[in-house]
Design a protein around this motif. Structure first.
Motif, PDB file in Angstrom:
ATOM      1  N   LYS A 198      -9.077   4.283  -9.266  1.00  0.00           N
ATOM      2  CA  LYS A 198      -8.657   2.932  -9.654  1.00  0.00           C
ATOM      3  C   LYS A 198      -7.471   2.960 -10.616  1.00  0.00           C
ATOM      4  O   LYS A 198      -6.607   2.095 -10.553  1.00  0.00           O
TER       5      LYS A 198
ATOM      6  N   VAL B  93     -11.202  -0.154  -4.203  1.00  0.00           N
ATOM      7  CA  VAL B  93     -10.317  -0.238  -5.368  1.00  0.00           C
ATOM      8  C   VAL B  93      -8.920   0.312  -5.117  1.00  0.00           C
ATOM      9  O   VAL B  93      -7.977  -0.038  -5.823  1.00  0.00           O
ATOM     10  N   ASN B  94      -8.769   1.182  -4.118  1.00  0.00           N
ATOM     11  CA  ASN B  94      -7.466   1.792  -3.832  1.00  0.00           C
ATOM     12  C   ASN B  94      -7.405   2.161  -2.346  1.00  0.00           C
ATOM     13  O   ASN B  94      -7.487   3.334  -1.991  1.00  0.00           O
TER      14      ASN B  94
END
Length: 126
Positions: free
Chosen positions: A44, A72-73
């Motif tokens: 993140k 998150v990514n």
């Protein structure tokens, strides 16, 4: 192009060996985690191209981590690096969106090549 690598591995000697493996390459280790939750935090907050991820770790196994990292990514390539040579693990990793799966029997050159390929956005399943 320099690859920015995160390593998530709970065994200190393995993690240290991985870091040393990448020292003389175009791959920079920019973060290390010893737990699943730590790997998600790194994904993140660190700018990286690839996460090299073990399956068995405290506070979140690799499959859980992969799912969280994709939230998150989503652009971060996740490459499993595991002692387990189980087809069901490989199938699950593939289905969840991992870029590839290497066993810890892989030679250093194979691992370096796989990280480079994942960092370029290649799918290593084919």
């Amino acid at each position: 192009m320099t690859i920015r690598l995160l390593i998530a591995e709970d065994h200190d000697m393995v993690r240290e060996g991985l870091r040393i493996t990448f020292e003389e390459t175009d791959i920079d280790v920019v973060g290390e985690a010893t737990t699943g939750s730590g790997a998600v935090r790194l994904a993140k907050h660190e700018e990286a191209n690839v996460l090299l991820l073990d399956i068995q770790m405290p506070s979140g196994d690799g499959f859980y981590v992969l799912q969280q990292v994709k939230l998150v990514n989503p652009k971060l390539a996740v490459l499993f690096y595991s002692q387990h040579e189980r087809p069901d693990y490989m199938d699950r990793a593939h289905a969840l969106g991992a870029s590839g799966y290497l066993t810890k029997r892989a030679r250093a050159e194979e691992l370096i090549d796989a990280v480079r390929r994942a960092g370029r956005g290649e799918d290593l399943w084919g």
